[in-house]
Scaffold this motif. Structure first.
Motif, PDB file in Angstrom:
ATOM      1  N   SER A   1      42.317 -37.376 -50.087  1.00 37.48           N
ATOM      2  CA  SER A   1      42.151 -37.749 -48.718  1.00 37.48           C
ATOM      3  C   SER A   1      41.806 -39.293 -48.623  1.00 37.48           C
ATOM      4  O   SER A   1      40.997 -39.813 -49.269  1.00 37.48           O
ATOM      5  CB  SER A   1      40.890 -37.014 -48.194  1.00 37.48           C
ATOM      6  N   VAL A   2      42.468 -39.898 -47.656  1.00 36.14           N
ATOM      7  CA  VAL A   2      42.450 -41.442 -47.746  1.00 36.14           C
ATOM      8  C   VAL A   2      41.756 -42.035 -46.600  1.00 36.14           C
ATOM      9  O   VAL A   2      42.062 -41.235 -45.562  1.00 36.14           O
ATOM     10  CB  VAL A   2      43.873 -42.216 -48.123  1.00 36.14           C
ATOM     11  N   ALA A   3      41.417 -43.020 -46.419  1.00 37.06           N
ATOM     12  CA  ALA A   3      40.685 -43.853 -45.260  1.00 37.06           C
ATOM     13  C   ALA A   3      41.970 -44.569 -44.793  1.00 37.06           C
ATOM     14  O   ALA A   3      42.232 -45.458 -45.216  1.00 37.06           O
ATOM     15  CB  ALA A   3      39.476 -44.698 -45.891  1.00 37.06           C
ATOM     16  N   LEU A   4      42.377 -44.036 -43.500  1.00 42.35           N
ATOM     17  CA  LEU A   4      43.586 -44.720 -42.593  1.00 42.35           C
ATOM     18  C   LEU A   4      42.999 -46.129 -42.732  1.00 42.35           C
ATOM     19  O   LEU A   4      43.922 -46.980 -42.611  1.00 42.35           O
ATOM     20  CB  LEU A   4      43.777 -43.698 -41.535  1.00 42.35           C
ATOM     21  N   LYS A   5      41.974 -46.554 -42.106  1.00 41.54           N
ATOM     22  CA  LYS A   5      41.439 -47.755 -41.972  1.00 41.54           C
ATOM     23  C   LYS A   5      41.673 -48.941 -43.193  1.00 41.54           C
ATOM     24  O   LYS A   5      42.096 -50.049 -43.218  1.00 41.54           O
ATOM     25  CB  LYS A   5      39.910 -48.220 -41.274  1.00 41.54           C
ATOM     26  N   LYS A   6      41.448 -48.458 -44.156  1.00 36.59           N
ATOM     27  CA  LYS A   6      41.529 -49.215 -45.508  1.00 36.59           C
ATOM     28  C   LYS A   6      42.865 -49.082 -46.112  1.00 36.59           C
ATOM     29  O   LYS A   6      43.397 -49.965 -46.781  1.00 36.59           O
ATOM     30  CB  LYS A   6      40.720 -48.482 -46.529  1.00 36.59           C
ATOM     31  N   MET A   7      43.634 -48.338 -45.572  1.00 38.47           N
ATOM     32  CA  MET A   7      45.156 -48.292 -45.793  1.00 38.47           C
ATOM     33  C   MET A   7      46.007 -49.238 -44.593  1.00 38.47           C
ATOM     34  O   MET A   7      47.093 -48.940 -44.596  1.00 38.47           O
ATOM     35  CB  MET A   7      45.821 -46.952 -45.619  1.00 38.47           C
ATOM     36  N   HIS A   8      45.225 -49.989 -43.917  1.00 38.59           N
ATOM     37  CA  HIS A   8      45.527 -50.695 -42.877  1.00 38.59           C
ATOM     38  C   HIS A   8      46.286 -50.073 -41.855  1.00 38.59           C
ATOM     39  O   HIS A   8      47.388 -50.541 -41.066  1.00 38.59           O
ATOM     40  CB  HIS A   8      46.433 -51.912 -43.438  1.00 38.59           C
ATOM     41  N   ARG A   9      45.695 -48.855 -41.432  1.00 34.77           N
ATOM     42  CA  ARG A   9      46.365 -48.056 -40.339  1.00 34.77           C
ATOM     43  C   ARG A   9      45.224 -47.470 -39.435  1.00 34.77           C
ATOM     44  O   ARG A   9      44.991 -46.380 -39.099  1.00 34.77           O
ATOM     45  CB  ARG A   9      46.975 -46.841 -40.898  1.00 34.77           C
ATOM     46  N   PRO A  10      44.628 -48.440 -38.725  1.00 29.69           N
ATOM     47  CA  PRO A  10      43.349 -48.338 -37.743  1.00 29.69           C
ATOM     48  C   PRO A  10      43.818 -47.600 -36.363  1.00 29.69           C
ATOM     49  O   PRO A  10      42.877 -46.641 -35.845  1.00 29.69           O
ATOM     50  CB  PRO A  10      42.753 -49.533 -37.472  1.00 29.69           C
ATOM     51  N   MET A  11      44.872 -47.732 -36.086  1.00 28.88           N
ATOM     52  CA  MET A  11      45.595 -47.331 -34.801  1.00 28.88           C
ATOM     53  C   MET A  11      46.202 -45.800 -34.917  1.00 28.88           C
ATOM     54  O   MET A  11      46.955 -45.566 -35.524  1.00 28.88           O
ATOM     55  CB  MET A  11      46.306 -48.179 -34.140  1.00 28.88           C
ATOM     56  N   ARG A  12      45.391 -44.730 -34.356  1.00 32.69           N
ATOM     57  CA  ARG A  12      45.739 -43.558 -34.384  1.00 32.69           C
ATOM     58  C   ARG A  12      46.235 -43.078 -32.842  1.00 32.69           C
ATOM     59  O   ARG A  12      45.687 -43.153 -31.838  1.00 32.69           O
ATOM     60  CB  ARG A  12      45.040 -42.539 -35.100  1.00 32.69           C
ATOM     61  N   ALA A  13      47.456 -42.229 -33.016  1.00 31.51           N
ATOM     62  CA  ALA A  13      47.898 -41.778 -31.578  1.00 31.51           C
ATOM     63  C   ALA A  13      48.520 -40.445 -32.009  1.00 31.51           C
ATOM     64  O   ALA A  13      48.941 -39.868 -32.781  1.00 31.51           O
ATOM     65  CB  ALA A  13      48.903 -42.652 -31.157  1.00 31.51           C
ATOM     66  N   ILE A  14      48.376 -39.484 -30.653  1.00 25.50           N
ATOM     67  CA  ILE A  14      48.931 -38.211 -30.616  1.00 25.50           C
ATOM     68  C   ILE A  14      49.983 -38.353 -29.443  1.00 25.50           C
ATOM     69  O   ILE A  14      49.608 -38.817 -28.197  1.00 25.50           O
ATOM     70  CB  ILE A  14      48.086 -37.295 -30.050  1.00 25.50           C
ATOM     71  N   ILE A  15      51.356 -38.289 -29.716  1.00 24.78           N
ATOM     72  CA  ILE A  15      52.292 -38.549 -28.750  1.00 24.78           C
ATOM     73  C   ILE A  15      53.020 -37.092 -28.561  1.00 24.78           C
ATOM     74  O   ILE A  15      53.453 -36.343 -29.560  1.00 24.78           O
ATOM     75  CB  ILE A  15      53.381 -39.444 -29.306  1.00 24.78           C
ATOM     76  N   LEU A  16      53.086 -36.866 -27.328  1.00 28.08           N
ATOM     77  CA  LEU A  16      53.930 -35.433 -26.624  1.00 28.08           C
ATOM     78  C   LEU A  16      55.002 -35.784 -26.379  1.00 28.08           C
ATOM     79  O   LEU A  16      55.304 -36.870 -25.587  1.00 28.08           O
ATOM     80  CB  LEU A  16      52.828 -35.012 -25.644  1.00 28.08           C
ATOM     81  N   PHE A  17      55.968 -35.023 -26.698  1.00 27.38           N
ATOM     82  CA  PHE A  17      57.417 -35.355 -26.467  1.00 27.38           C
ATOM     83  C   PHE A  17      58.316 -34.360 -25.546  1.00 27.38           C
ATOM     84  O   PHE A  17      58.051 -33.016 -26.145  1.00 27.38           O
ATOM     85  CB  PHE A  17      58.480 -35.493 -27.578  1.00 27.38           C
TER      86      PHE A  17
ATOM     87  N   ILE B   1      56.273 -29.412 -23.253  1.00 26.02           N
ATOM     88  CA  ILE B   1      56.789 -30.448 -24.166  1.00 26.02           C
ATOM     89  C   ILE B   1      57.295 -29.622 -25.556  1.00 26.02           C
ATOM     90  O   ILE B   1      57.136 -28.593 -25.655  1.00 26.02           O
ATOM     91  CB  ILE B   1      55.676 -31.269 -24.878  1.00 26.02           C
ATOM     92  N   SER B   2      58.231 -30.352 -26.249  1.00 25.16           N
ATOM     93  CA  SER B   2      58.639 -29.601 -27.555  1.00 25.16           C
ATOM     94  C   SER B   2      58.393 -30.373 -28.795  1.00 25.16           C
ATOM     95  O   SER B   2      58.384 -29.523 -29.575  1.00 25.16           O
ATOM     96  CB  SER B   2      60.268 -30.063 -27.358  1.00 25.16           C
ATOM     97  N   TYR B   3      57.536 -31.392 -28.894  1.00 32.53           N
ATOM     98  CA  TYR B   3      57.155 -31.969 -30.105  1.00 32.53           C
ATOM     99  C   TYR B   3      55.609 -32.739 -29.663  1.00 32.53           C
ATOM    100  O   TYR B   3      55.546 -33.154 -28.716  1.00 32.53           O
ATOM    101  CB  TYR B   3      58.102 -32.953 -30.555  1.00 32.53           C
ATOM    102  N   ILE B   4      54.582 -32.457 -30.662  1.00 26.34           N
ATOM    103  CA  ILE B   4      53.612 -33.138 -30.866  1.00 26.34           C
ATOM    104  C   ILE B   4      53.557 -33.823 -31.924  1.00 26.34           C
ATOM    105  O   ILE B   4      53.966 -33.400 -33.197  1.00 26.34           O
ATOM    106  CB  ILE B   4      52.049 -32.207 -30.797  1.00 26.34           C
ATOM    107  N   VAL B   5      53.303 -35.348 -32.012  1.00 24.87           N
ATOM    108  CA  VAL B   5      53.487 -36.124 -33.239  1.00 24.87           C
ATOM    109  C   VAL B   5      52.142 -36.900 -33.322  1.00 24.87           C
ATOM    110  O   VAL B   5      51.517 -37.504 -32.402  1.00 24.87           O
ATOM    111  CB  VAL B   5      54.806 -37.120 -33.006  1.00 24.87           C
ATOM    112  N   LYS B   6      51.717 -36.782 -34.482  1.00 26.21           N
ATOM    113  CA  LYS B   6      50.382 -37.743 -34.869  1.00 26.21           C
ATOM    114  C   LYS B   6      50.880 -38.892 -35.646  1.00 26.21           C
ATOM    115  O   LYS B   6      51.433 -38.655 -36.807  1.00 26.21           O
ATOM    116  CB  LYS B   6      49.222 -36.957 -35.521  1.00 26.21           C
ATOM    117  N   ILE B   7      50.421 -40.061 -35.277  1.00 26.36           N
ATOM    118  CA  ILE B   7      50.848 -41.105 -36.020  1.00 26.36           C
ATOM    119  C   ILE B   7      49.552 -42.057 -36.590  1.00 26.36           C
ATOM    120  O   ILE B   7      48.608 -41.828 -35.749  1.00 26.36           O
ATOM    121  CB  ILE B   7      51.828 -41.899 -35.366  1.00 26.36           C
ATOM    122  N   ALA B   8      49.759 -42.918 -37.366  1.00 30.74           N
ATOM    123  CA  ALA B   8      48.878 -43.862 -37.743  1.00 30.74           C
ATOM    124  C   ALA B   8      49.553 -45.103 -38.097  1.00 30.74           C
ATOM    125  O   ALA B   8      50.249 -45.240 -38.857  1.00 30.74           O
ATOM    126  CB  ALA B   8      47.780 -43.209 -38.911  1.00 30.74           C
ATOM    127  N   THR B   9      49.097 -46.116 -37.424  1.00 29.78           N
ATOM    128  CA  THR B   9      49.747 -47.305 -37.637  1.00 29.78           C
ATOM    129  C   THR B   9      48.939 -48.528 -37.544  1.00 29.78           C
ATOM    130  O   THR B   9      47.520 -48.495 -37.594  1.00 29.78           O
ATOM    131  CB  THR B   9      50.970 -47.480 -36.363  1.00 29.78           C
TER     132      THR B   9
END
Length: 146
Positions: A53-69, A97-105
């Motif tokens: 399990s990794v810390a997203l913030k320490k992987m330089h990915r502090p912005m997370r979003a759930i995107i519905l398509f 909706i047809s997809y749910i996408v979780k991203i970390a950027t």
């Protein structure tokens, strides 16, 4: 799964790096017996793998979003998501909706770029994650035999 197997699975979910000796002490069995039970749980695919399990913030990915398509092209959207480095999870679902996408950027700008790049596959609705809670231990359902 008996009670001992359930306890083994629980302990491994809490700490996948636990030694078989320590696990054996917790479940009150010998280390060889625990090793055999873990092997069987793996063979039955109850235990699918072991992960860091990794810390997203320490992987330089502090912005997370759930995107519905609402997708125009499900296969193309799935391919885009499977190959995009910011995508953590992608679910094809039934309904409006047809997809749910979780991203970390890493930034609002990279989130905007993801949205812009994905729009050719459908209409996105973006939800920025403010906080979250993830269950670390999943308990099996109790199924009554008839």
């Amino acid at each position: 799964m008996d009670q001992i197997d359930k306890k083994i699975v629980r302990e491994l979910q809490l700490n996948a790096k636990i030694s078989m000796k320590e696990l054996a002490e917790i479940v009150h069995l010998s280390a060889p017996a625990v090793i055999e039970r873990v092997r069987k749980l793996e063979e039955q695919q109850i235990i699918e793998g072991y992960h860091a399990s990794v810390a997203l913030k320490k992987m330089h990915r502090p912005m997370r979003a759930i995107i519905l398509f609402e997708s125009k092209d499900c296969k193309a959207l799935a391919n885009f998501c499977h190959n995009h480095p910011d995508v953590l999870e992608c679910y094809r679902v039934a309904g409006e909706i047809s997809y749910i996408v979780k991203i970390a950027t890493h930034s609002v700008e990279s989130l905007e770029q993801f949205i812009d790049d994905s729009m050719q596959y459908g209409t996105p609705s973006t939800n920025i994650v403010l906080s979250s809670h993830e269950k670390k231990v999943i308990e099996p359902f109790i199924v009554e035999e008839k």
